[in-house]
Design a protein around this motif. Structure first.
Motif, short mmCIF file in Angstrom:
data_model
loop_
_atom_site.label_atom_id
_atom_site.label_comp_id
_atom_site.label_asym_id
_atom_site.label_seq_id
_atom_site.Cartn_x
_atom_site.Cartn_y
_atom_site.Cartn_z
N LEU A 153 0.85 -1.19 0.00
CA LEU A 153 0.00 0.00 0.00
C LEU A 153 0.89 1.24 0.00
N ASP A 154 0.83 2.01 -1.09
CA ASP A 154 1.67 3.20 -1.20
C ASP A 154 0.80 4.44 -0.97
N GLU A 155 0.69 4.86 0.29
CA GLU A 155 -0.13 6.00 0.69
C GLU A 155 -1.51 5.95 0.03
N PRO A 156 -2.27 4.87 0.26
CA PRO A 156 -3.51 4.66 -0.50
C PRO A 156 -4.64 5.62 -0.16
N THR A 157 -4.51 6.37 0.93
CA THR A 157 -5.60 7.29 1.30
C THR A 157 -5.17 8.75 1.27
N SER A 158 -3.95 9.05 0.86
CA SER A 158 -3.44 10.42 1.00
C SER A 158 -4.15 11.42 0.10
N ALA A 159 -4.79 10.93 -0.99
CA ALA A 159 -5.47 11.85 -1.90
C ALA A 159 -6.96 11.99 -1.58
N LEU A 160 -7.40 11.39 -0.45
CA LEU A 160 -8.83 11.36 -0.13
C LEU A 160 -9.17 12.31 1.01
N ASP A 161 -10.45 12.64 1.11
CA ASP A 161 -10.89 13.47 2.24
C ASP A 161 -11.05 12.62 3.49
N ASP A 162 -11.24 13.28 4.65
CA ASP A 162 -11.25 12.58 5.93
C ASP A 162 -12.31 11.49 5.99
N ARG A 163 -13.49 11.77 5.43
CA ARG A 163 -14.57 10.79 5.49
C ARG A 163 -14.20 9.52 4.72
N ASN A 164 -13.62 9.68 3.54
CA ASN A 164 -13.21 8.52 2.75
C ASN A 164 -12.02 7.81 3.37
N MET A 185 3.21 -1.09 4.07
CA MET A 185 2.46 0.13 3.75
C MET A 185 3.32 1.36 3.99
N VAL A 186 3.34 2.25 3.00
CA VAL A 186 3.95 3.57 3.17
C VAL A 186 2.85 4.55 3.55
N THR A 187 3.08 5.32 4.62
CA THR A 187 2.14 6.37 5.00
C THR A 187 2.91 7.53 5.61
#
Length: 233
Positions: A153-164, A185-187
């Motif tokens: 997982l390469d920062e899989p949520t970094s482009a999303l808003d808080d709810r997502n 996972m990278v975060t």
């Protein structure tokens, strides 16, 4: 002790220097550190999107270059920061990988949609109609369609808003636990690292500075480098 899934032995690649650690069965490894430290380069070594200049990477105790690349990437699935979907329907994306190995059954589509909390009628939607969060869910489902043992997982949520972010994190944790996946996972989010990870690997300027239990690293760091990084985070 659980089985060693990946072993990195004195690996050098670009900025990375003498990277040595072991990823064990069902570990959830968080790779973190400053920008430019080599985090994504390290992650790409797990499925041969990149190869070492020196040192060796073992997968199930066998040199990784001895594996057929398509088979390796089927077992070691990657979810990127920005979902890269084919310009077709959701179903076309889900079945693409397994179909290469003649391993697709229609019933799997509904299970995958359930895994990532998307409605079944989305299967026939064009990916162009999806929101950013929905595209990332489809990207995750497409990776899971190959039945991987290891999830990258390469920062899989970094482009999303808080709810997502919150919703996809919940899905990820449930999927990881249900399928007994091993994770790297990278975060950049230390809160996310605590919620998802069990192990941590802190790298700085291409070198492993600390490696161990994620909570121990974040709450009681041994090195000045990690203390300073956490203070700034």
């Amino acid at each position: 002790m659980s089985e060693a899934i990946f072993q990195f032995n004195q690996v050098n690649r670009l900025v990375l220097q003498n990277i040595t650690f072991t990823l064990r069965e069902e570990d959830r490894l968080i790779i973190f550190g400053p920008s430019g430290a080599g985090k994504s380069t390290l992650l790409h070594l797990f499925n041969r999107m990149d190869d070492p200049d020196q040192g060796e990477v073992l997968f199930h105790n066998k040199p990784i270059e001895q594996y057929d690349i398509p088979q390796l990437r089927r077992s070691v699935g990657l979810v990127l920061q920005q979902p890269h979907l084919f310009p077709d329907t959701v179903l076309d994306n889900l079945k693409f990988g397994p179909s290469l190995f003649d391993d697709w059954e229609e019933a799997r589509a509904e299970r995958l949609m359930d895994y990532v909390n998307l409605p079944i009628d989305y299967l026939n939607k064009s990916v162009d109609e999806l929101s950013g969060g929905e595209k990332q869910r489809v990207s995750l489902a497409r990776t899971l369609a190959n039945k991987p043992d290891v999830l990258l997982l390469d920062e899989p949520t970094s482009a999303l808003d808080d709810r997502n972010i919150e919703a996809i994190e919940e899905d990820l944790i449930r999927l990881i636990e249900h399928n007994h996946l091993t994770v790297a996972m990278v975060t950049h989010s230390m809160d996310q690292a605590k919620r998802i990870g069990t192990k941590g690997l802190y790298i700085e300027e291409g070198q492993v500075i600390e490696y161990g239990d994620i909570n121990q690293l974040l709450e009681n760091p041994n090195t000045e480098q990690l203390k300073q990084f956490l203070h700034k985070s």
